[in-house]
Design an enzyme around this catalytic site. Structure first.
Site, PDB file in Angstrom:
ATOM      1  N   LYS A 113       0.834  -1.210   0.000  1.00  0.00           N
ATOM      2  CA  LYS A 113       0.000   0.000   0.000  1.00  0.00           C
ATOM      3  C   LYS A 113       0.865   1.254   0.000  1.00  0.00           C
ATOM      4  O   LYS A 113       0.669   2.158  -0.803  1.00  0.00           O
ATOM      5  CB  LYS A 113      -0.925   0.025   1.231  1.00  0.00           C
ATOM      6  CG  LYS A 113      -1.957  -1.074   1.257  1.00  0.00           C
ATOM      7  CD  LYS A 113      -2.871  -0.943   2.461  1.00  0.00           C
ATOM      8  CE  LYS A 113      -2.160  -1.130   3.789  1.00  0.00           C
ATOM      9  NZ  LYS A 113      -1.566  -2.463   3.954  1.00  0.00           N
ATOM     10  N   THR A 114       1.811   1.280   0.913  1.00  0.00           N
ATOM     11  CA  THR A 114       2.655   2.471   1.022  1.00  0.00           C
ATOM     12  C   THR A 114       3.494   2.642  -0.235  1.00  0.00           C
ATOM     13  O   THR A 114       3.660   3.737  -0.752  1.00  0.00           O
ATOM     14  CB  THR A 114       3.539   2.383   2.274  1.00  0.00           C
ATOM     15  OG1 THR A 114       2.696   2.204   3.410  1.00  0.00           O
ATOM     16  CG2 THR A 114       4.363   3.638   2.459  1.00  0.00           C
TER      17      THR A 114
ATOM     18  N   ASP B 163      -1.888   7.926   3.981  1.00  0.00           N
ATOM     19  CA  ASP B 163      -1.476   6.557   4.319  1.00  0.00           C
ATOM     20  C   ASP B 163      -2.089   6.178   5.677  1.00  0.00           C
ATOM     21  O   ASP B 163      -2.444   7.055   6.462  1.00  0.00           O
ATOM     22  CB  ASP B 163       0.066   6.505   4.410  1.00  0.00           C
ATOM     23  CG  ASP B 163       0.594   5.061   4.338  1.00  0.00           C
ATOM     24  OD1 ASP B 163      -0.217   4.124   4.160  1.00  0.00           O
ATOM     25  OD2 ASP B 163       1.815   4.875   4.461  1.00  0.00           O
TER      26      ASP B 163
ATOM     27  N   ARG C 230       4.867  -7.434  11.044  1.00  0.00           N
ATOM     28  CA  ARG C 230       6.078  -6.641  10.785  1.00  0.00           C
ATOM     29  C   ARG C 230       7.238  -7.533  10.370  1.00  0.00           C
ATOM     30  O   ARG C 230       8.248  -7.064   9.868  1.00  0.00           O
ATOM     31  CB  ARG C 230       6.519  -5.845  12.034  1.00  0.00           C
ATOM     32  CG  ARG C 230       5.543  -4.831  12.614  1.00  0.00           C
ATOM     33  CD  ARG C 230       5.029  -3.865  11.600  1.00  0.00           C
ATOM     34  NE  ARG C 230       3.717  -4.282  11.102  1.00  0.00           N
ATOM     35  CZ  ARG C 230       3.219  -3.897   9.940  1.00  0.00           C
ATOM     36  NH1 ARG C 230       3.898  -3.107   9.153  1.00  0.00           N
ATOM     37  NH2 ARG C 230       2.028  -4.317   9.560  1.00  0.00           N
TER      38      ARG C 230
HETATM   39  P1  ATP Z   1       1.540  -2.121   6.003  1.00  0.00           P
HETATM   40  O1  ATP Z   1       0.080  -2.411   5.991  1.00  0.00           O
HETATM   41  O2  ATP Z   1       2.243  -2.908   7.025  1.00  0.00           O
HETATM   42  O3  ATP Z   1       1.807  -0.640   6.063  1.00  0.00           O
HETATM   43  P2  ATP Z   1       1.980  -1.988   3.151  1.00  0.00           P
HETATM   44  O4  ATP Z   1       0.784  -2.552   2.487  1.00  0.00           O
HETATM   45  O5  ATP Z   1       2.079  -0.512   3.203  1.00  0.00           O
HETATM   46  O6  ATP Z   1       2.127  -2.634   4.597  1.00  0.00           O
HETATM   47  P3  ATP Z   1       4.584  -1.832   1.945  1.00  0.00           P
HETATM   48  O7  ATP Z   1       5.333  -1.405   3.147  1.00  0.00           O
HETATM   49  O8  ATP Z   1       4.281  -0.829   0.899  1.00  0.00           O
HETATM   50  O9  ATP Z   1       3.249  -2.580   2.404  1.00  0.00           O
HETATM   51  O10 ATP Z   1       5.321  -3.049   1.244  1.00  0.00           O
HETATM   52  C1  ATP Z   1       5.789  -4.155   2.005  1.00  0.00           C
HETATM   53  C2  ATP Z   1       7.035  -4.723   1.388  1.00  0.00           C
HETATM   54  O11 ATP Z   1       6.743  -5.360   0.161  1.00  0.00           O
HETATM   55  C3  ATP Z   1       8.053  -3.655   1.078  1.00  0.00           C
HETATM   56  O12 ATP Z   1       9.332  -4.176   1.348  1.00  0.00           O
HETATM   57  C4  ATP Z   1       7.849  -3.416  -0.394  1.00  0.00           C
HETATM   58  O13 ATP Z   1       9.016  -2.928  -1.007  1.00  0.00           O
HETATM   59  C5  ATP Z   1       7.501  -4.804  -0.897  1.00  0.00           C
HETATM   60  N1  ATP Z   1       6.681  -4.807  -2.121  1.00  0.00           N
HETATM   61  C6  ATP Z   1       5.516  -4.153  -2.314  1.00  0.00           C
HETATM   62  N2  ATP Z   1       5.004  -4.401  -3.539  1.00  0.00           N
HETATM   63  C7  ATP Z   1       5.876  -5.242  -4.160  1.00  0.00           C
HETATM   64  C8  ATP Z   1       5.920  -5.876  -5.457  1.00  0.00           C
HETATM   65  N3  ATP Z   1       4.966  -5.693  -6.360  1.00  0.00           N
HETATM   66  N4  ATP Z   1       6.971  -6.669  -5.714  1.00  0.00           N
HETATM   67  C9  ATP Z   1       7.941  -6.878  -4.788  1.00  0.00           C
HETATM   68  N5  ATP Z   1       7.967  -6.320  -3.574  1.00  0.00           N
HETATM   69  C10 ATP Z   1       6.944  -5.503  -3.241  1.00  0.00           C
HETATM   70 MG    MG Z   2       2.222   0.854   4.805  1.00  0.00          MG
END
Ligand code: ATP
Ligand code: MG
Length: 743
Positions: free
Chosen positions: A37-38, A217, A629
Site C-alpha cells: 500500500k505504502t 497513508d 512486521r
Molecule cells: P503495512 O500495511 O504494514 O503498512 P503496506 O501494504 O504498506 O504494509 P509496503 O510497506 O508498501 O506494504 O510493502 C511491504 C514490502 O513489500 C516492502 O518491502 C515493499 O518494497 C515490498 N513490495 C511491495 N510491492 C511489491 C511488489 N509488487 N513486488 C515486490 N515487492 C513488493
Molecule cells: Mg504501509
C-alpha cells in the site's frame, strides 16, 4: 516519457499499477499488511507529478509518523528526482496542519510563534487547574477526555452549551479553564493543531485553493477531525487517494474512527476501491500464524491474502521462567543468529516489539550488558532526558515567553534562590489575573509595575537574572545576527550564562559526564536538526490570492526546531550517521514498518490483551500488526512468572488449540534453512554452502545450550501450552490464502 513511466511502475503488480495510474477522483486502496500500500501510494505521488503534471507543492501527503514521512521522501526522490520530494506538502497530519497555521494563522488570530503544548505541558496545566479549584476529577482521565472531545470536534464552548448535567459541571469548567490557559500562554496542544486548521480551512478556503491532490497513508487510523481536514484540504479539487487496512486499526483508544472508511464511500459515491492481495513482506508461515490470530474475530469478512515468499519456518512460541530470563533469551538468540547468518543480517535487522513501553526495562538491561547497540522508538526519547528537557525549556521560553509551564520549570533551575513560595504566589497571581508570569516578572524587572506578590530582594535578584538571560538570548535571534548557526550560538549562550556544566556536576555527582555529553550532542546537532529533520514542516505553501502568507524570520528557526521536537514521536538520539542498532519499539509506533527478524515478548494476559484495554478486538489487531512486521523470523515469548509470585497466563490470542498448529513450541526457529529463506526474502547474497554446513554444525552445538529454562518445571504449569507440534515441516503456499494447516 515512456522510460520514466516504466521506471515508475517497475516492480509493481497489475493491481498496484492500476491504483498508481487510476483516473478515479476518489480512490481507496484497501489491503492487508505487506501488500505494498505504502509503496503504491508513493508511486502514485510520483505519477501525479510526472504524468499528470501536478506541481509538487500542490500535493498534500499525510503519513502517520515522521519516520514514515521521511521514508516516503526517500522513495519519491528515487522515483522522480529533481528535488521534488522537498517541494511536496508531506508530513503527519499534525505537521501539515502546523504548516498552514504558521503561514495563514493570522486569519483566525493565531500568533505566528505559537508554542506547542506537548503531553507533559497539558498534563501539568490540568493538574494545576484541578489542585487550584479542589476539583475531584483525575487529571490524567480529564486530559484524555478533553482530547477525545477535541478529536470529535467538540469545543469547550460547545460542551458547556450542551451539557446541563450538574455532575458534569466540574469537568465543563476544567475544560474551559484549560482552553483559557492555552490561549493566554499562546500554546496549541496536539488536538488544537488539527482543530484550528479545520477552522482555518473552513473560514478561509482560499488557503488550499491550489491543492490538486490529497493522499493519505494508514487511513484506518484517522479520527473525525482528520477526516474533516482531508475533506477541507480537497475542497477545490476532489482528488483523494487513501490507503489503509481495517484489520490494522489500532488507534481506537485515541478516537480513530474505523467508520471513516464507510463514511468516505457514502460521501463520495463515485469512489473506487482497489484491493491488493499479494503479500511481499513475510514468509508463508508467519502470514499463516498472523492470519490465524486475526481470524479469531468471527465478524470479520474473509479476505484473500496470498504469500509470495518462501514457506519459511513457523514462528516460535517460547516460555521462559521469568522476565529476566526472557530478556536474556532474546539477547542470546540475537547473538546466536547473528553469528549463524554472519554477513547476512546486522543489528539493524532486528526489532523487539512491545505492547507497552514499560516492558523495555529488562530488555534494555540485557542488551546493554551484552554490549548490543539498540535504539528506543516511541519510548523514552533523547528529548525526554532531564538535562535535555531543561535546555529545551529555556528555548521554549525564549521562543514563547508566555509559555507558563516552561517558565515555571526553569525560572529557578539552576537555583537562583527564588523560593518555592514566591513561585507559587507568582503563579497564583498569573492565573487569577490571566496574565502570563512572564509579563508579571518583566514589568517588575523593568520597574514598570510591581506584582501583587511580595518578593524578597534576594528573589528579586534571581528573577532579574532570569529575565535578563531570556532577553539577551532572544537578541541572538534577531535577523541582523545574520549567522547561520545562531541556534548553536543561542544554546551555548544559555549554557554559559547558567553555568550548566557546573550545575550538572553538583546535582548529578555520579553521571554528570554522560549528561553533559548529551547536552553537547544537542548543541552539535541542533542546526542540522532544525534544517533537515524539520523540513517536513517548514516549506512555504503555494501563494494564494487574497491571503498573505507569513514569511520566515530568523526566529522561526527556533520555533521550527521546537515544533520538530514536539511533533516527533520517535526521534531518538539525533545521530548523524546510521549505526546498526537493534530497534526496540512499541507495536503502535512500528505500524507500517518491517524487519527481517522480530521478537514480541510478554505475550500474556494483562500484557496483550492489556489489563486496562477495553476493546479486545483492538488488542488482537495490535498483535496482528506486530506479527505482520516480520519478514523472515518471528519469535513470540512469554515469561511463566511476571514477578516472584505472579504467575502469567498465556495470551488468549495464541493459546487456543488451533493457534498451536501455526506456532512452533520447540526448537530454535533460526536455523540454517532459515538463512537461505531470509536471503531470498531480503534478496541479499546467501552465505556459501560451505558456510551453511559449518553453520549447521555450530547450530547443533549451540542448541544444547539453548534451553535456559527447566522444561519439566514449565511443562508442569500447563501442559497444553507445550503440546509439541506434530508437524513442523512448514506449509505449502498455494494460490488461495487458506493453507491447510498440518494435521
Ligand atoms: P503495512 O500495511 O504494514 O503498512 P503496506 O501494504 O504498506 O504494509 P509496503 O510497506 O508498501 O506494504 O510493502 C511491504 C514490502 O513489500 C516492502 O518491502 C515493499 O518494497 C515490498 N513490495 C511491495 N510491492 C511489491 C511488489 N509488487 N513486488 C515486490 N515487492 C513488493
Ligand atoms: Mg504501509
Amino acid at each position: 516519457s515512456l522510460n520514466s513511466m516504466e521506471h515508475l511502475l517497475e516492480g509493481l503488480n497489475e493491481a498496484q499499477k492500476s491504483a498508481v495510474t487510476s483516473q478515479a477522483s476518489v480512490l481507496q486502496v484497501l489491503a492487508p499488511p505487506g501488500s505494498g500500500k505504502t509503496k503504491t501510494l508513493t508511486a502514485r505521488v510520483a505519477y501525479l507529478v510526472n504524468h499528470e503534471r501536478l506541481q509538487p507543492w500542490n500535493i498534500i501527503v499525510c503519513t502517520f509518523t515522521i519516520k514514515a514521512a521521511r521514508e516516503m521522501k526517500e522513495r519519491i526522490r528515487g522515483l522522480v528526482g529533481d528535488g521534488v520530494e522537498g517541494k511536496l506538502i508531506l508530513g503527519t497530519f499534525h505537521s501539515v496542519s502546523r504548516r498552514f497555521l504558521v503561514r495563514y494563522g493570522q486569519e483566525i488570530g493565531i500568533d505566528k510563534n505559537f508554542g506547542i503544548a506537548d503531553t507533559n505541558d497539558s498534563k501539568s496545566a490540568i493538574k494545576r487547574i484541578v489542585t487550584r479549584n479542589h476539583y475531584t476529577t483525575d487529571p490524567g482521565q480529564a486530559r484524555s477526555r478533553i482530547s477525545g472531545l477535541k478529536a470529535k470536534g467538540i469545543t469547550a464552548e460547545a460542551f458547556v452549551a450542551t451539557t446541563k448535567k450538574a455532575e458534569e459541571h466540574e469537568f465543563a469548567c476544567l475544560y474551559s479553564e484549560y482552553e483559557e490557559y492555552l490561549r493566554v500562554s499562546k500554546l496549541l496542544d496536539y488536538d488544537d493543531l488539527l482543530l484550528r486548521c479545520v477552522e482555518l480551512l473552513r473560514k478561509h478556503p482560499a488557503c488550499v485553493s491550489g491543492i490538486q491532490a490529497v493522499l493519505i497513508d494508514e487511513y484506518q487510523d484517522t479520527n473525525n477531525v482528520q477526516y474533516e481536514l482531508m475533506n477541507l484540504m480537497a475542497q477545490w479539487r476532489k482528488n483523494i487517494t487513501i490507503v489503509g487496512d481495517p484489520d490494522q486499526s489500532i488507534y481506537g483508544f485515541r478516537s480513530a474512527e474505523i467508520q471513516n472508511l464507510h463514511r468516505m464511500r457514502a460521501e463520495y459515491p463515485n469512489s473506487i476501491v482497489i484491493n491488493l492481495e499479494n503479500n511481499y513482506r513475510s514468509s508463508a508461515c508467519i502470514l499463516n500464524a498472523a492470519m490465524a490470530v486475526i481470524e479469531q474475530d468471527e465478524s470479520r469478512p474473509e479476505k484473500p491474502l496470498i504469500a509470495t515468499h518462501c514457506v519459511g519456518e513457523q514462528p516460535t512460541l517460547r516460555h521462559l521462567a521469568t522476565t529476566q530470563v526472557e530478556a536474556q533469551w532474546i539477547v542470546d538468540e540475537i547473538t546466536r543468529s547473528r553469528t549463524l547468518a554472519a554477513g547476512l543480517v546486522g543489528f539493524n535487522d532486528y526489532a523487539i516489539l512491545l505492547r507497552s513501553a514499560a516492558l523495555s526495562l529488562s530488555i534494555e538491561r540485557a542488551l546493554g550488558k551484552a554490549g548490543i547497540p539498540y535504539r528506543m522508538v516511541g519510548g523514552r526519547r533523547f528529548f525526554d532526558r532531564a538535562e535535555i528537557k531543561i535546555v529545551l525549556d529555556y528555548l521554549r521560553v525564549i521562543n514563547q515567553p508566555n509559555h507558563n509551564d516552561a517558565v515555571l520549570r526553569v525560572i529557578n533551575v539552576p537555583s537562583r534562590k527564588i523560593g518555592e513560595p514566591t513561585i507559587k504566589a507568582l503563579l497564583e497571581e498569573s492565573e487569577s489575573k490571566m496574565i502570563p508570569i512572564w509579563s508579571l516578572i518583566l514589568d517588575c524587572a523593568q520597574g514598570r509595575s510591581r506584582p501583587r506578590t511580595k518578593i524578597s530582594s534576594q528573589a528579586q535578584k534571581g528573577i532579574d537574572e532570569f529575565v535578563n538571560l531570556v532577553l539577551t538570548s532572544a537578541k541572538k535571534l534577531r535577523p541582523d545576527n545574520g549567522e547561520d548557526c545562531y541556534l548553536i550560538d543561542l544554546i551555548s549562550h544559555i549554557l554559559q550564562k547558567t553555568k550548566f556544566e557546573t550545575y550538572l556536576r553538583s546535582t548529578h555527582k555520579d553521571n554528570w559526564r554522560d549528561r553533559w555529553a548529551n547536552v553537547e550532542e544537542l548543541v552539535a546537532q541542533a542546526t542540522q536538526m532544525a534544517s533537515t529533520t524539520v523540513s517536513d514542516t517548514d516549506d512555504a505553501l503555494p501563494e494564494v490570492e487574497g491571503i498573505e502568507q507569513r514569511k520566515d524570520t530568523a526566529a522561526d528557526i527556533l520555533s521550527k526546531f521546537l515544533a520538530n521536537v514536539a511533533l516527533s514521536t520517535e526521534i531518538e538520539r539525533p545521530d548523524g550517521e546510521e549505526i546498526s542498532q537493534v530497534t526496540i519499539s512499541t507495536i503502535h509506533a512500528a505500524k507500517g514498518l518491517e524487519w527481517p527478524i522480530v521478537f514480541i515478548p510478554a505475550v500474556y494476559e494483562g500484557s496483550i490483551p492489556h489489563s486496562r484495554a477495553e476493546d479486545h478486538d483492538e488488542e488482537r489487531r495490535l498483535l496482528y500488526v506486530g506479527m505482520t512486521r516480520a519478514q523472515g523470523v518471528l519469535y513470540l515469548s512469554c515469561p511463566v512468572k511476571q514477578s516472584a509470585q505472579e504467575q502469567t497466563k498465556l495470551s488468549k490470542f495464541v493459546s487456543s488449540q488451533k493457534m498451536q498448529r501455526f506456532l512452533s513450541m520447540r526448537g530454535p526457529p533460526f536455523s540454517a534453512p532459515v538463512i537461505q529463506d531470509l536471503a531470498q526474502i531480503l534478496r541479499r547474497a546467501c552465505p556459501a554452502t560451505a558456510d551453511l554446513e559449518a553453520a549447521k554444525t555450530k547450530l547443533e552445538r549451540l542448541d544444547d545450550d539453548f534451553y535456559p529454562v527447566n522444561r519439566e518445571e514449565i511443562d508442569g504449569e500447563d501442559s497444553k501450552w507445550h503440546m509439541s507440534n506434530p508437524n513442523n515441516s512448514g506449509l505449502q503456499p498455494s494460490k488461495k490464502r487458506k493453507y491447510d494447516p498440518p494435521v
